[in-house]
Design an enzyme around this catalytic site. Sequence first.
Site, PDB file in Angstrom:
ATOM      1  N   HIS A   1     -54.375  12.608  -4.454  1.00 27.59           N
ATOM      2  CA  HIS A   1     -53.926  11.249  -4.171  1.00 27.59           C
ATOM      3  C   HIS A   1     -55.108  10.398  -3.706  1.00 27.59           C
ATOM      4  CE1 HIS A   1     -49.949  13.085  -4.222  1.00 27.59           C
ATOM      5  NE2 HIS A   1     -49.365  11.921  -4.022  1.00 27.59           N
TER       6      HIS A   1
ATOM      7  N   ASP B   1      -5.530  -7.206  -5.781  1.00 24.42           N
ATOM      8  CA  ASP B   1      -5.381  -6.106  -6.737  1.00 24.42           C
ATOM      9  C   ASP B   1      -5.451  -6.592  -8.178  1.00 24.42           C
ATOM     10  OD1 ASP B   1      -5.174  -4.000  -5.015  1.00 24.42           O
ATOM     11  OD2 ASP B   1      -2.993  -4.077  -4.869  1.00 24.42           O
TER      12      ASP B   1
ATOM     13  N   GLN C   1       0.826  -1.200   0.000  1.00 23.44           N
ATOM     14  CA  GLN C   1       0.000   0.000   0.000  1.00 23.44           C
ATOM     15  C   GLN C   1       0.860   1.248   0.000  1.00 23.44           C
ATOM     16  OE1 GLN C   1      -3.320  -0.022  -0.510  1.00 23.44           O
ATOM     17  NE2 GLN C   1      -2.699  -2.135  -0.849  1.00 23.44           N
TER      18      GLN C   1
ATOM     19  N   GLU D   1      -9.989  -0.021   4.016  1.00 21.09           N
ATOM     20  CA  GLU D   1     -10.241  -0.418   2.633  1.00 21.09           C
ATOM     21  C   GLU D   1      -9.854  -1.890   2.443  1.00 21.09           C
ATOM     22  OE1 GLU D   1      -7.586   1.520  -0.040  1.00 21.09           O
ATOM     23  OE2 GLU D   1      -8.746   1.013  -1.834  1.00 21.09           O
ATOM     24  N   HIS D   2      -8.608  -2.224   2.816  1.00 21.17           N
ATOM     25  CA  HIS D   2      -8.114  -3.604   2.728  1.00 21.17           C
ATOM     26  C   HIS D   2      -7.816  -4.112   4.137  1.00 21.17           C
ATOM     27  CE1 HIS D   2      -6.591  -1.582  -1.012  1.00 21.17           C
ATOM     28  NE2 HIS D   2      -7.121  -2.643  -1.577  1.00 21.17           N
TER      29      HIS D   2
ATOM     30  N   HIS E   1       2.046   2.936  -3.178  1.00 25.30           N
ATOM     31  CA  HIS E   1       1.090   3.593  -4.079  1.00 25.30           C
ATOM     32  C   HIS E   1       1.224   5.104  -4.041  1.00 25.30           C
ATOM     33  CE1 HIS E   1      -1.530   0.755  -6.046  1.00 25.30           C
ATOM     34  NE2 HIS E   1      -1.694   0.064  -4.944  1.00 25.30           N
TER      35      HIS E   1
END
Lengths: 433, 433
Positions: A420, A361, A259, A327-328, A262
């Site tokens: 209605h 991934d 990670q 996230e992961h 990145h």
Amino acid sequence: MPQFLNTADSDFEQSFAALLGAKREDSPDVDAVVAGIIADVRARGDAALVELTAKFDRMELDPAQLRITGAEVEAAIAAVSAEEREALEVAAERIRAYHARQMPEDAQWTDETGASLGWRWSAVSAAGLYVPGGLASYPSSVLMNAIPAKVAGVQRLAVTVPTPDGQINPLVLVAAKIAGVDEIYRVGGAQAVAALAYGTETIAPVDKITGPGNAFVAAAKRRVFGKVGIDMIAGPSEILVIADKDNNPDWIALDLMSQAEHDESAQSILITDDEGFGLAVAAAVDKRLETLERRAIAGPSWRDFGAVITVRDLDEAAALSNRIAPEHLELCVKDPAALSQQTVHAGAIFLGQFTPEAIGDYVGGPNHVLPTARSARFSSGLSVLDFLKRTTLSQMTPDSLRAIGPAAEILAHSESLQAHGLSVTARLDALNG
Amino acid sequence: MPQFLNTADSDFEQSFAALLGAKREDSPDVDAVVAGIIADVRARGDAALVELTAKFDRMELDPAQLRITGAEVEAAIAAVSAEEREALEVAAERIRAYHARQMPEDAQWTDETGASLGWRWSAVSAAGLYVPGGLASYPSSVLMNAIPAKVAGVQRLAVTVPTPDGQINPLVLVAAKIAGVDEIYRVGGAQAVAALAYGTETIAPVDKITGPGNAFVAAAKRRVFGKVGIDMIAGPSEILVIADKDNNPDWIALDLMSQAEHDESAQSILITDDEGFGLAVAAAVDKRLETLERRAIAGPSWRDFGAVITVRDLDEAAALSNRIAPEHLELCVKDPAALSQQTVHAGAIFLGQFTPEAIGDYVGGPNHVLPTARSARFSSGLSVLDFLKRTTLSQMTPDSLRAIGPAAEILAHSESLQAHGLSVTARLDALNG
């Protein structure tokens, strides 16, 4: 040095809250620029695209050259090694098989009054996929966005990708071809998003836009939201590894670095019930950082946002994981399935020591577009559902209208919505008259 | 007078495009005001809520009075007629039964490499429901938002509702009680949204906020999106009726007026294959508008945005319907099920002449929170899925890592993500070593 925290320390809660609240991303305010670009593309169409592409990507094009031709895609395929093409095909096949199982079912039933009720799913007619240029131009992301769209049944899938100075990653074209993309345009930035949302002479408008991008692309997606659907606006990537001492510290270190490499804003956190193991992982990270190609990115990420948290037991680890909502999430523990029952807020969970996040991934099958910045508390990764919408269906019989119509009349009256109520009353009067 | 269009006319395409593109809503720009309110609530919590409630709702409260007590709810129940309470219970039961069928299933399977793959759904932990005050305070909307949340399994569901001058619709409290709402706070506007998103001393933060509101509420929801999840930002209501000549013009007129009476910006469109029937419906509308209680709203809506479109046949009607992508679609034709197969872009479809849209607003079962402004092309009505999120799961075995790991290594390398590749390589080396 990452942060070292221990739940036994008196200041843990304060340190952990600071870690959760750390602002990792400075979003430049590009909204005014983006608004101008969108207005320009809406007003002038292709002419604006050509001008903006000349300006930002240093490419002089005719409108007729905006679209990448089939011959260019074939040339890209020829330029890519067989090994790489096959790896993309392995990935595509697994992603397709996983996402095919996500297709939801239509439903129709008759209730006790005789009314027919149900719903029906249908695909969006046209979708656009933004693919970044340059370093962040990942063929795996093309597969992860395009395949769910095609599995969902999207008829027309258009890709936009900037080609600065004419350069494009041929693997992106190969991935698009494998995924079944229908059209590819060499245009990027906010102008690409505007073209997909509003259309130009060359690019027909789509109904939904997905895919990652820089601050300009993100701002453009926010602006066109409503006119078209968009996927999430993703923040920097994150991983949380929960590992006991029976793991290879180097493997865990590499997972954390996956990670960190990145983005300097990425965040990698280890939670362990063994303080010595945590120190061993930190040492392994330091050793790997000596030689890692992207150490200039991974190093600052680990130093500024990395953390090693020692807990008393795995129950405590699960509770912290739910507050992080990563996230992961890797569960490298003796019984990962049991622990996963407790970790309910996470985008994707990787169970056991043989499931490094990098598998997810590329080739695991599940999507790698996942909720960041604690949004796994309320949102999910990309799926076929992002390219489908649901229409509800109902059909009353005279009997069912007699059975439930009076309740509708009462509620309409109580909400002062006379028409209605009358729309029901007029039918009941005829049925009962 | 609504617009009368005919697909046989040479200027039809132009007129229809103008109808589609008509801007029906002027959204006041309240964003700066809302940003200030949110910052104030974040900084000062309850003190800000109390001050803003005094200012906007003319209510002097202690923080301890922000929450509506159980005794107040019981008093509301006592103040409501048995007929109204029972109607709400009929509606709640039907909405609950419909939405219970929407609960998605978890999945887990083993692929051909021995890897375990799947996903798991889980509810958001806490949700907040905004309920408007005054005229737009609809108990039916409380049911339509709260019941899917509770069916999804949301543990904590908080309602905020402004009580200007201390006034509240007791039916809102009764509906909240029937739906299983856990907490109710007498606060509204952007300050309520801020409190739900960020929390105050009295109101704990939630993960997801849904519910309708005015321009301030909508702007606040846009601003807190990302910190929490939100539902759609709904525009003015719309109905499209496709009807053949074998219908009672007055029934269709009332259905069109059911939308028109909501809002001067609402839009009601009739498509028919019989021009004479269209004129008969328009005449029936005029007659009803003479006496309708809300004619001051319904009249301008019909005059400014209403339309009667004559088509050659129902295929043409379906094609136009898909371009309109209506929120509500009534199919009053001989074979509505067949026609519904062609009308793929719609929020909710009501089949046959005994299914007025008003049934769907209250007691049909499907949700009445639906995509407006052509967004049915890419989005769906509210459902249990809005209160759930999906976590993907994967677990590799040594054999599956051997089978698919090499493809991941190749792709990681091609994307210049070395640590990704090494996290696989290190494990394969150990397995193969």
